[in-house]
Design a protein around this motif. Structure first.
Motif, PDB file in Angstrom:
ATOM      1  N   GLU A 298       7.107   4.695  10.832  1.00  0.00           N
ATOM      2  CA  GLU A 298       5.846   3.960  10.816  1.00  0.00           C
ATOM      3  C   GLU A 298       5.915   2.716  11.692  1.00  0.00           C
ATOM      4  O   GLU A 298       4.980   2.403  12.442  1.00  0.00           O
ATOM      5  CB  GLU A 298       5.486   3.570   9.384  1.00  0.00           C
ATOM      6  N   VAL A 301       5.777   3.699  15.364  1.00  0.00           N
ATOM      7  CA  VAL A 301       4.410   3.991  15.790  1.00  0.00           C
ATOM      8  C   VAL A 301       3.646   2.701  16.022  1.00  0.00           C
ATOM      9  O   VAL A 301       2.909   2.555  17.008  1.00  0.00           O
ATOM     10  CB  VAL A 301       3.695   4.876  14.745  1.00  0.00           C
ATOM     11  N   HIS A 309      -2.675   2.835  14.689  1.00  0.00           N
ATOM     12  CA  HIS A 309      -2.206   4.215  14.744  1.00  0.00           C
ATOM     13  C   HIS A 309      -1.379   4.556  13.509  1.00  0.00           C
ATOM     14  O   HIS A 309      -1.459   5.688  12.996  1.00  0.00           O
ATOM     15  CB  HIS A 309      -1.361   4.438  16.000  1.00  0.00           C
ATOM     16  N   ALA A 310      -0.588   3.603  13.051  1.00  0.00           N
ATOM     17  CA  ALA A 310       0.217   3.844  11.850  1.00  0.00           C
ATOM     18  C   ALA A 310      -0.650   3.836  10.596  1.00  0.00           C
ATOM     19  O   ALA A 310      -0.513   4.703   9.728  1.00  0.00           O
ATOM     20  CB  ALA A 310       1.321   2.799  11.740  1.00  0.00           C
ATOM     21  N   ALA A 311      -1.557   2.867  10.496  1.00  0.00           N
ATOM     22  CA  ALA A 311      -2.399   2.749   9.306  1.00  0.00           C
ATOM     23  C   ALA A 311      -3.264   3.982   9.105  1.00  0.00           C
ATOM     24  O   ALA A 311      -3.543   4.392   7.963  1.00  0.00           O
ATOM     25  CB  ALA A 311      -3.262   1.499   9.407  1.00  0.00           C
ATOM     26  N   GLU A 312      -3.688   4.597  10.181  1.00  0.00           N
ATOM     27  CA  GLU A 312      -4.569   5.765  10.098  1.00  0.00           C
ATOM     28  C   GLU A 312      -3.811   7.083  10.259  1.00  0.00           C
ATOM     29  O   GLU A 312      -4.436   8.147  10.345  1.00  0.00           O
ATOM     30  CB  GLU A 312      -5.663   5.665  11.158  1.00  0.00           C
ATOM     31  N   ASN A 313      -2.475   7.013  10.290  1.00  0.00           N
ATOM     32  CA  ASN A 313      -1.641   8.223  10.405  1.00  0.00           C
ATOM     33  C   ASN A 313      -2.068   9.100  11.591  1.00  0.00           C
ATOM     34  O   ASN A 313      -2.198  10.325  11.471  1.00  0.00           O
ATOM     35  CB  ASN A 313      -1.691   9.037   9.113  1.00  0.00           C
ATOM     36  N   LEU A 314      -2.273   8.464  12.732  1.00  0.00           N
ATOM     37  CA  LEU A 314      -2.767   9.188  13.899  1.00  0.00           C
ATOM     38  C   LEU A 314      -1.675   9.968  14.632  1.00  0.00           C
ATOM     39  O   LEU A 314      -1.991  10.897  15.377  1.00  0.00           O
ATOM     40  CB  LEU A 314      -3.423   8.208  14.881  1.00  0.00           C
ATOM     41  N   GLU A 316       1.674  12.312  14.752  1.00  0.00           N
ATOM     42  CA  GLU A 316       2.546  13.254  14.074  1.00  0.00           C
ATOM     43  C   GLU A 316       3.735  13.558  14.973  1.00  0.00           C
ATOM     44  O   GLU A 316       3.564  13.874  16.151  1.00  0.00           O
ATOM     45  CB  GLU A 316       1.794  14.551  13.759  1.00  0.00           C
TER      46      GLU A 316
END
Length: 448
Positions: A298, A301, A309-314, A316
């Motif tokens: 995390e 990212v 990008h990390a907060a929204e799990n964008l 993978e």
């Protein structure tokens, strides 16, 4: 190894073929390119026995006017992102003595480069290449460089207080790139006068008949290779943390098509050097032990892309799910806000703030690739842009001064994108002329 260590070997040792026993085919070919010379070429030929012949070229007249016209001649991934040739070599050369080149020098270089176009098809399966010229080269002439007022080619300079690079002031940079290591090495051998022909074409001259080789640097763009190479490099924690499908040592994809300038956008628009461009090339050592040892996924990212990008799990895995656009434009205005909320900011979001024109289009065309020269994980960062001042503005934006002013949690390098993990070793600036002026051009474009 200190932050200022620099200087890859200028010439390969041709005295013995490299030992490739126990290496996979892909690892062996990368090693052969790194070694170079006749020994490297011989090793390549042995491993590539039975391969299709390297496609031949049709001469300079059949190649694009732009030396950097690569995008239509390389592979793309499933999302349409351009995939650079797998093998890359940078040759830094200079004219001996003082003063400008002679007409004979110019014809010598032209003969070698024209033969290169005859020998190899203009593609990733043949050979892509360019010859570029530094401000130091231009200074050999009394005339000023005839480019539009909005095009700059200054001497390279530090772009942060903590940068202490060795500046590349050699006259000429020849960049070679191919998926075929045998093509790359055969071209290099002919250019450097170690062979009289390449791919069945006789070379009337070598560039080293007029120029002296100062440095040779190599690299690769090949998903999975950073993981394979990391086992042999210093500063990599155990077990090997580089993702097996990553194209870069730091574990993420980059160079998204939607975040790249077009070749049209970086072209000089008028004057004798129209259809040329400018090129910045830096080499950055990467501190992978801290990148992987101190950061979880995390946090990586956050610092590579943005906290959003990390907060929204964008993201993978290595980020291939992002397709042809990293989505960074959504987060350009939140650098200070993110610094205060998360205590860190992203590399991409800082740089992209200045990497856009008035219409929101990217200004820089980045063609970076990895390197294991000197058994160190490093990044070669060629960047094409119409004017060098555009590159410098984007690079300074990476410093994140507004974020450091906003909170003590973000410092000059700590929690400030990826600055804590990369150390500039070299930087050089160059003019990439149109193909018609690529052979030791005069500043007014009357010869070359």
């Amino acid at each position: 190894m200190t932050d200022t260590d620099a200087g890859d070997s200028a010439a390969a040792d041709d005295s013995a073929e490299p030992s490739l026993d126990g290496l996979s085919r892909r690892e062996a070919l990368k090693a052969a390119v790194a070694v170079g010379g006749a020994a490297g070429l011989s090793a390549c030929v042995d491993r590539l026995d039975g391969e299709e012949p390297v496609p031949a070229g049709d001469g300079a007249d059949a190649h694009p006017a732009r030396q950097y016209a690569w995008n239509d001649h390389v592979r793309t991934d499933d999302a349409g992102n351009w995939q650079l040739p797998r093998h890359q070599t940078l040759l830094y050369l200079s004219l001996p003595g003082d003063g400008s080149p002679s007409a004979d020098d110019r014809e010598t270089v032209r003969g070698a480069l024209d033969a290169l176009d005859e020998a190899f098809a203009w593609s990733h399966e043949g050979l892509l290449h360019s010859a570029a010229y530094s401000p130091s080269y231009v200074d050999r002439f009394e005339a000023d460089l005839a480019v539009p007022d909005d095009v700059s080619l200054p001497d390279p300079t530090p772009l942060a207080d903590f940068e202490t690079p060795e500046f590349d002031t050699q006259d000429v940079l020849v960049h070679l790139a191919s998926d075929r290591p045998d093509a790359l090495l055969a071209a290099e051998e002919a250019l450097l006068g170690e062979a009289g022909e390449a791919n069945g074409v006789s070379f009337p001259s070598a560039v080293t008949d007029a120029l002296e080789l100062d440095d040779r640097r190599t690299g690769f763009f090949d998903p999975g290779m950073p993981h394979e190479k990391a086992d042999d490099l210093s500063g990599v924690p155990e077990p090997n943390p580089v993702p097996e499908d990553a194209p870069l040592f730091m574990g993420f994809v980059a160079g998204f098509r939607g975040n790249q300038a077009t070749e049209d956008a970086v072209a000089i628009g008028e004057g004798p050097f129209a259809e040329g461009t400018t090129k910045s090339v830096g080499n950055w050592r990467q501190r992978l032990d801290d990148w992987y040892g101190e950061q979880d996924f995390e946090q990586q990212v956050m610092e590579m892309y943005s906290p959003g990008h990390a907060a929204e799990n964008l993201v993978e895995g290595v980020g291939a799910n992002l397709g042809d656009d990293s989505g960074i434009d959504r987060f350009l205005d939140s650098v200070v806000e993110d610094a205060k909320e998360y205590g860190r900011v992203g590399h991409a979001q800082k740089a992209a703030r200045e990497n856009r024109d008035a219409d929101g289009n990217p200004l820089l065309l980045r063609r970076h690739f990895e390197s294991a020269d000197d058994d160190i994980a490093s990044l070669h960062f060629p960047s094409l842009q119409r004017s060098i001042d555009q590159f410098e503005t984007v690079r300074r934006s990476m410093n994140g001064v507004d974020a450091t002013d906003a909170t003590p949690a973000v410092r000059q390098r700590v929690n400030n994108g990826i600055l804590e993990y990369i150390f500039l070793r070299h930087r050089g600036y160059f003019l990439v002329p149109p193909r018609s002026l690529r052979a030791l051009p005069t500043p007014d474009g009357s010869e070359g």
